[in-house]
Design a protein around this motif. Structure first.
Motif, short mmCIF file in Angstrom:
data_model
loop_
_atom_site.label_atom_id
_atom_site.label_comp_id
_atom_site.label_asym_id
_atom_site.label_seq_id
_atom_site.Cartn_x
_atom_site.Cartn_y
_atom_site.Cartn_z
N ARG A 1 13.37 6.61 4.70
CA ARG A 1 13.53 5.21 5.11
C ARG A 1 12.39 4.38 4.52
NH1 ARG A 1 11.31 1.82 8.91
NH2 ARG A 1 12.70 0.37 10.02
N TYR A 2 12.73 3.22 3.92
CA TYR A 2 11.74 2.36 3.31
C TYR A 2 11.89 0.94 3.85
CZ TYR A 2 11.41 6.17 -0.09
OH TYR A 2 11.25 7.39 -0.69
N ALA A 3 10.84 0.41 4.43
CA ALA A 3 10.79 -1.00 4.83
C ALA A 3 10.23 -1.78 3.65
CB ALA A 3 9.93 -1.17 6.08
N LEU A 4 11.06 -2.58 3.02
CA LEU A 4 10.67 -3.18 1.75
C LEU A 4 9.48 -4.13 1.87
CD1 LEU A 4 14.17 -3.83 0.16
CD2 LEU A 4 12.68 -1.86 -0.08
N ALA A 5 9.47 -4.96 2.90
CA ALA A 5 8.38 -5.92 3.03
C ALA A 5 7.13 -5.26 3.58
CB ALA A 5 8.80 -7.08 3.91
N ALA A 6 7.29 -4.48 4.64
CA ALA A 6 6.13 -3.94 5.35
C ALA A 6 5.36 -2.91 4.53
CB ALA A 6 6.59 -3.31 6.66
N SER A 7 6.06 -1.97 3.92
CA SER A 7 5.36 -0.87 3.26
C SER A 7 5.32 -0.99 1.75
CB SER A 7 6.00 0.47 3.64
OG SER A 7 7.36 0.50 3.25
N LEU A 8 6.26 -1.75 1.16
CA LEU A 8 6.35 -1.79 -0.29
C LEU A 8 6.02 -3.16 -0.87
CD1 LEU A 8 9.55 0.37 -0.90
CD2 LEU A 8 7.16 1.06 -0.93
N GLY A 9 5.88 -4.17 -0.05
CA GLY A 9 5.51 -5.48 -0.54
C GLY A 9 6.58 -6.16 -1.36
N GLN A 10 7.84 -5.79 -1.18
CA GLN A 10 8.92 -6.44 -1.91
C GLN A 10 9.48 -7.58 -1.07
OE1 GLN A 10 10.46 -2.44 -4.25
NE2 GLN A 10 11.84 -4.17 -4.08
N CYS A 11 9.77 -8.69 -1.72
CA CYS A 11 10.16 -9.89 -0.98
C CYS A 11 11.56 -9.82 -0.42
CB CYS A 11 10.00 -11.13 -1.86
SG CYS A 11 11.02 -11.10 -3.34
N CYS A 12 12.35 -8.80 -0.78
CA CYS A 12 13.70 -8.67 -0.21
C CYS A 12 13.63 -8.62 1.32
CB CYS A 12 14.39 -7.41 -0.73
SG CYS A 12 14.52 -7.33 -2.51
N GLY A 13 12.68 -7.84 1.83
CA GLY A 13 12.43 -7.83 3.27
C GLY A 13 13.33 -6.94 4.09
#
Length: 327
Positions: A75-87
């Protein structure tokens, strides 16, 4: 399905990891069902790029290095852990593939290319995915706890609904086929000169054919056609055959306004009605591009093909968006 087309040849040489978007919540770079192959030093296709893809590549290569065999769900949280603006949130599955299974994967790729819909079932407690012919909606069953193995993924691999027949293997035809080959469509390439078709990208169906009627007759019902051969007489013969058949979604003919006028006159003299002739699009390509190099023409035509495809599949789109289920 570029990854499926290329998988058997790569797998025959070394193990791979198949990474798939199993589920999406909120905004994400790719839809559920998108997949990529990761080898020790190469990648085929994409799950959306950015930090998510780099993390997935690192995870997959760590599995290859350690010899890890068990399927995994992450599981990947795009905004929280990866800094991607998709969120949004993305779930990825990882499955290690072994060279001894290359023939089985070749069979799946062949089935898919021939128009057979396939279903992939991957369970957390299984050694590998199970495959069958058939259709279903994509679904991801989430595990009861973070470390539990009771998750499962159902991934449909549906043959492309959009079929394009490209007549002509000259400069523009070759550039166009190379642009379109990686995309999700059935691509048929027809030319009398078999030697020019020999360099076709993987997954392209090649048909050396001398007779225009034979080439058009073999096209699937409801497909689209692009005529851009080296010979105006052959262009006209193909145009006649396509218009007489009539059961096409789109038909484009390469050429100028003067060629369009000349062809309209010739077709009318041969008994075609104005309504039939109006179905011929000539010139082709999106407007506003003045560059006449083959690559520029191909880019403009490819953009138009994507518009055709979108218009055809949008009303009936079922997608691969996985239904999320928890215990």
């Amino acid at each position: 399905m570029n990854w499926l087309t290329q998988l058997p040849a790569h797998l025959a040489r070394s193990p791979l990891v198949l990474v798939s978007v199993a589920g999406v919540r909120g905004s994400a770079p790719r839809e559920a069902g998108a997949s990529m192959l990761v080898g020790a030093d190469f990648v085929v296709d994409t799950i959306g790029g950015g930090h998510l893809e780099w993390e997935a590549m690192a995870e997959a290569r760590a599995m290859l290095l350690t010899g890890h065999r068990r399927p995994e769900l992450r599981r990947y949280a795009l905004a929280a852990s990866l800094g991607q603006c998709c969120g949004g949130i993305v779930w990825l599955t990882y499955e290690t593939l072994l060279p001894e299974d290359a023939d089985a994967w070749q069979g799946r790729a062949t089935q898919h290319a021939s128009g057979i819909a396939l279903l992939r079932q991957l369970d957390g407690d299984a050694a590998a995915s199970r495959w069958s012919a058939g259709t279903a909606s994509g679904a991801l069953k989430l595990p009861a706890t973070e470390s539990a193995r009771d998750w499962s993924l159902t991934q449909p691999l549906t043959p492309p609904a959009f079929c394009l027949n490209v007549y002509g293997a000259g400069h523009v035809g070759t550039a166009l086929v190379n642009l379109l080959a990686p995309l999700n469509l059935r691509l048929r390439w027809i030319d009398p000169r078999a030697d020019l078709l020999a360099a076709a990208p993987a997954g392209v169906e090649c048909q050396p054919c001398d007779a225009a009627d034979e080439a058009v007759t073999s096209a699937p019902t409801g497909s689209s056609h692009l005529v851009l051969t080296h010979d105006h007489a052959l262009d006209l013969a193909l145009t006649e055959a396509i218009l007489r058949r009539g059961d096409f979604a789109h038909f484009g003919l390469i050429g100028s306004q003067s060629k369009r006028t000349r062809f309209r006159q010739q077709l009318a003299a041969r008994g075609f009605t104005p309504a039939q002739i109006e179905r011929m699009q000539c010139p082709i390509g999106v407007p506003g591009i003045r560059d006449k190099t083959p690559q520029a023409i191909a880019i403009g035509v490819a953009a138009q093909v994507l518009q055709w495809r979108e218009a055809l599949i949008t009303p009936t789109r079922t997608g691969l968006d996985a239904r999320m289920r928890s215990n």
